[in-house]
Motif scaffolding. Structure first.
Motif, short mmCIF file in Angstrom:
data_model
loop_
_atom_site.label_atom_id
_atom_site.label_comp_id
_atom_site.label_asym_id
_atom_site.label_seq_id
_atom_site.Cartn_x
_atom_site.Cartn_y
_atom_site.Cartn_z
N VAL A 713 -2.42 -4.23 -5.35
CA VAL A 713 -3.02 -2.95 -5.02
C VAL A 713 -4.31 -3.19 -4.25
O VAL A 713 -5.20 -3.91 -4.73
CB VAL A 713 -3.32 -2.12 -6.29
CG1 VAL A 713 -3.96 -0.79 -5.92
CG2 VAL A 713 -2.06 -1.91 -7.09
N ILE A 714 -4.38 -2.62 -3.07
CA ILE A 714 -5.65 -2.58 -2.33
C ILE A 714 -6.19 -1.17 -2.53
O ILE A 714 -5.55 -0.20 -2.15
CB ILE A 714 -5.44 -2.87 -0.84
CG1 ILE A 714 -4.85 -4.25 -0.64
CG2 ILE A 714 -6.76 -2.75 -0.08
CD1 ILE A 714 -4.49 -4.56 0.80
N ALA A 715 -7.37 -1.05 -3.14
CA ALA A 715 -7.85 0.29 -3.49
C ALA A 715 -9.36 0.33 -3.47
O ALA A 715 -10.05 -0.68 -3.66
CB ALA A 715 -7.32 0.69 -4.86
N HIS A 716 -9.86 1.56 -3.22
CA HIS A 716 -11.28 1.86 -3.38
C HIS A 716 -11.50 2.77 -4.58
O HIS A 716 -12.62 2.91 -5.05
CB HIS A 716 -11.83 2.54 -2.11
CG HIS A 716 -11.96 1.61 -0.95
ND1 HIS A 716 -11.44 1.88 0.30
CD2 HIS A 716 -12.55 0.40 -0.86
CE1 HIS A 716 -11.72 0.87 1.11
NE2 HIS A 716 -12.39 -0.03 0.43
N ARG A 717 -10.43 3.40 -5.04
CA ARG A 717 -10.55 4.34 -6.16
C ARG A 717 -10.66 3.56 -7.47
O ARG A 717 -9.84 2.69 -7.78
CB ARG A 717 -9.33 5.25 -6.21
CG ARG A 717 -9.08 6.02 -4.92
CD ARG A 717 -10.04 7.16 -4.73
NE ARG A 717 -9.66 8.01 -3.61
CZ ARG A 717 -10.31 9.10 -3.25
NH1 ARG A 717 -11.38 9.47 -3.92
NH2 ARG A 717 -9.91 9.82 -2.22
N PHE A 718 -11.68 3.90 -8.23
CA PHE A 718 -11.92 3.17 -9.47
C PHE A 718 -10.79 3.36 -10.47
O PHE A 718 -10.45 2.45 -11.22
CB PHE A 718 -13.26 3.64 -10.06
CG PHE A 718 -13.68 2.85 -11.25
CD1 PHE A 718 -14.22 1.59 -11.09
CD2 PHE A 718 -13.54 3.35 -12.53
CE1 PHE A 718 -14.60 0.85 -12.19
CE2 PHE A 718 -13.93 2.62 -13.63
CZ PHE A 718 -14.46 1.36 -13.47
N SER A 719 -10.17 4.54 -10.47
CA SER A 719 -9.10 4.80 -11.43
C SER A 719 -7.92 3.87 -11.19
O SER A 719 -7.27 3.41 -12.15
CB SER A 719 -8.65 6.26 -11.32
OG SER A 719 -8.25 6.55 -9.98
N THR A 720 -7.64 3.57 -9.95
CA THR A 720 -6.53 2.66 -9.64
C THR A 720 -6.88 1.24 -10.05
O THR A 720 -6.05 0.50 -10.61
CB THR A 720 -6.22 2.71 -8.14
OG1 THR A 720 -5.94 4.05 -7.76
CG2 THR A 720 -5.03 1.83 -7.80
#
Length: 765
Positions: A713-720
């Motif tokens: 997962v490449i993400a900026h969202r903290f929930s992810t």
């Protein structure tokens, strides 16, 4: 693998300048002739077209040949039969009679001819008792041209008796004599009969010209259609590095305008470039039969005309190539501005975009006008040169007619008509050469793409540069490990070995990245530097970092969109370079930040790339697929909004899914990944561009997937990120932190900065 993968990394939709190419030596129309091999499947059409062109050329020459008898009837009052008998007798005896005398006055005797062996000399006149009249001369000519007559005793005006041994006549002279004998003796009726024959030939020539042009156009259209299919297939299989360098508009230009220019070349070559040289060759042959001395005089001017045609062709080829490059830039500008039309309007940048488009169009127009100037000036120059040639020929012919008496007036006018036909054909050929050079430039650009290496599903791709890598040159292990199975790649292109690879079984243990180093083609620095990472089966890894830290690049190496210059990626201990591309990418599903929607229905989009996607809806596999699509849509929280559409799952999507919101498109893409059931899942910032409600639904869908499969997962969202089993922090192409959220907040400064500046604060416990 979903074709969402094709957007990882993202491909520029706007104009992108390619690196300058070294100037190659001019090879004439070599690229165009290479493209002509695509005409081979339609060789039957081409052959019939050539035969039709040959027939048209024959009828054109036949029309020229009718000038002589018509002029003889008009100027001398002879019949067609007398004119034919006169020509046959002259050939049979090897003499030339005076055209200005009603008597059979010999003005020339050829060596080793029947007349020479009988002792005839110039200025001898055959007696045609009871009076030497034109009518009696006609009777004498009829006897001398009779194929049954083998001996003839004649007297000359000087009283000399001549025993003529008449040689046998060839069949075509006999046929010509018999044909001429069927014409009326009345001069007006004879001319009418000749024009009747010309009209019939013209009608047949028109029919032949129709089939010649239609079949040549059909062969050209079908051949270019094959080229476009081949080129499109090639584009789909070339490595992503090509798009990074040139963008998509360049390929679009080659598929459209360049292919159309090549089609024009095919039509021209199969049309005028066959017909006009044939007409010129036959007119030239007819002119040789009338006067070979005068005709060969014309040949002296041929090198000059060919040099001029070649010069203009070279200029046209260069101008055409520049115009095609400018056209590609224009398409890129249109594509980029329309794809970002909301940004353009929101920024009030319509005037800016219009000015930028105007600059591109001004450059394109300048190149097109240069082509027009070259095309316009070539024809007058060739025409004027032809006029000079004709003038020189007229002077020489006048001397032969008036002074030397070796050429008669009627043949002279027929010869001039032949020269006019040859000149007209040369003028048309000069235009043909300009079209051919434009097509050659187009073919060169098409073959630039066709010659690119491709990603072969069961084999390694062909070498793009033919150079050894630095690692190989230094005797260093290409993969950064001790075994050194693979040479380092050049510019990130796929490995260059040529041997079949093994099929990858379903992931059982782990995915391992070992000492990866990678730089994009033409880049001065590496995007990935000595990265090592092990991901056990079923684990979810979140990869975070600033923009440009190498997150997307690292995961682009997994499905082998690129190969690293050093290091290797192992799946269950097998180097991915030892695996067929098809079996490797069958193991991976990718959902990108930019949701990709293809033309087709919602069902077709969700089932994109599925083995049963081509099954008919009423077949058993089709019904099974539809049920699976619906189940995947429900798991992706897409079923509800799909059913709200007028046609439900059969709702057509066009304009890249403009009918859907960003969150809806992303859920379609997630449903596509769910349906594929690939053991490895890559999520590239799948929730970064959606609203809060869509993010919540997408996050639920992702959570259900993340622990079913081995997930990156490449993400900026903290929930992810919190849902991941482990977090990997990257900065400047290196892993600078790895572990759980709490540990990284204590130990990794980069992660702390990301958390404070970019990530959404964690909800209260």
């Amino acid at each position: 693998m979903s074709l969402d993968a094709a957007r990882l990394p993202a491909v520029s939709a706007g104009p992108m300048s390619a690196p300058p190419e070294p100037r190659k030596k001019d090879k004439g129309a070599a690229h165009f002739w290479r493209a002509c091999r695509f005409l081979y499947p339609y060789r039957g059409m081409v052959a019939i077209s050539v035969l039709c062109a040959l027939f048209v050329s024959v009828t054109n020459t036949a029309g020229l040949s009718t000038m002589a008898p018509i002029m003889q009837v008009l100027m001398k009052g002879d019949t067609i039969a007398i004119w034919a008998n006169r020509e046959i007798t002259q050939r049979r005896l090897g003499v030339r009679f005076s055209a200005d005398s009603d008597e059979l006055l010999i003005v020339k005797v050829e060596k080793n001819s029947a007349a020479a062996e009988a002792g005839l000399r110039p200025q001898d006149i055959f007696l045609t008792p009871p009076q030497n009249t034109r009518a009696n001369s006609g009777v004498m000519l009829g006897e001398l041209s009779d194929p049954k007559l083998t001996q003839k005793t004649l007297q000359t005006r000087t009283g000399k008796t001549v025993q003529l041994a008449l040689p046998a006549m060839p069949w075509y002279l006999i046929a010509g004599r018999n044909f001429a004998g069927k014409f009326p003796t009345h001069p007006v009726k004879a001319i009418a009969a000749v024009f009747g024959i010309i009209a019939v030939l013209a009608l047949l020539a028109s029919v032949a010209a129709y089939f010649q042009e239609y079949l040549s156009d059909k062969a050209a259209v079908l051949a270019v259609n094959n080229i476009r299919r081949r080129l499109y297939d090639r584009v789909l299989h070339v490595p992503l590095a090509h798009f990074n360098l040139r963008g998509t508009s360049d390929v679009t230009s080659r598929l459209t305008s360049d292919a159309q220019n090549l089609a024009e070349g095919y039509k021209t070559v199969l049309g005028q470039s066959i017909q006009e040289p044939m007409k010129a060759a036959m007119a030239f042959g007819f002119a040789l039969a009338i006067s070979w001395q005068l005709t060969l005089f014309i040949v002296l001017f041929a090198p000059l005309m060919l040099a001029i045609i070649k010069k203009f062709g070279k200029k046209m080829r260069r101008a055409s190539k520049k115009a095609m490059i400018s056209s590609a830039g224009m398409l890129g500008q249109i594509e980029g501005s329309l794809a970002g039309i909301r940004v353009v309007k929101g920024a009030n940048s319509e005037r800016f975009e219009r000015r930028r488009y105007t600059r591109i169009m001004d450059k394109l127009v300048a190149e097109q006008l240069r082509m027009s100037r070259i095309d316009s000036v070539s024809e007058p120059i060739i025409g004027n040169l032809t006029l000079l040639v004709v003038g020189a020929v007229v002077l020489v012919a006048s001397w032969m007619v008036l002074i030397q008496k070796s050429l008669e007036v009627v043949p002279f006018f027929v010869l001039m008509a032949c020269l006019a036909s040859i000149g007209d054909s040369l003028r048309r050929v000069s235009k043909v050469n300009n079209v051919l050079q434009r097509s050659n430039a187009a073919a060169a650009r098409i073959f630039e793409v066709m010659d690119l290496p491709i990603e072969k599903k069961g084999w390694h791709s062909a070498n793009t540069g033919g150079k050894k890598s630095a690692a190989s040159a230094n005797g260093q292990s290409a993969n950064g490990a001790s075994n050194g199975h693979h040479p380092a790649t050049t510019n990130g292109q796929l490995n260059t070995a040529h041997r079949p690879r093994r099929k990858l079984d379903t992931l059982q243990r782990e995915v391992r990245f070992e000492n990866l180093t990678f730089a994009y083609p033409g880049a001065s620095t590496s995007a990935i530097v000595d990265v090592s990472l092990t991901v056990p089966k079923g684990k979810c890894i979140a990869v975070v970092g600033r923009n440009g830290s190498g997150k997307t690049t690292l995961l682009a190496l997994l499905p082998r969109f690129y190969d690293p210059q050093r290091g290797r990626i192992l799946i269950d201990g097998i180097d991915v370079r030892d695996i067929t591309l098809k079996s490797l990418r069958d193991q991976i599903s990718i959902v990108t930040q930019d949701s990709v929607i293809f033309p087709g229905t919602i069902t077709e989009n969700i089932a994109y790339g599925h083995p049963l996607a081509s099954s008919g809806p009423d077949t058993t596999p089709g019904r099974e697929l539809r049920a699976a699509v619906m189940d995947a849509a429900k798991r992706a929280y897409a079923h509800e909004f799909i059913m709200e559409k007028p046609l439900g799952y059969e709702t057509p999507l066009g304009g890249l899914g403009a009918q859907l919101s960003g969150g809806q498109k992303q859920r379609i893409c997630i449903a596509r990944a769910i349906l594929r059931k690939s053991p490895i899942l890559v999520l590239d910032e799948a929730t970064s561009q959606v609203d809060a409600e869509s993010e919540s639904l997408i996050q639920k869908a992702i959570d259900s997937l993340m622990h079913e499969r081995t997930t990156f997962v490449i993400a900026h969202r903290f929930s992810t990120i919190l849902s991941a089993d482990e977090i990997v922090v990257m900065d400047r192409g290196q892993i600078v932190g790895q572990g759980k959220h709490e540990d990284l907040l204590r130990t990794c400064e980069t992660y702390q900065q990301l958390y404070e500046r970019q990530l959404i604060a964690a909800p209260a416990a």
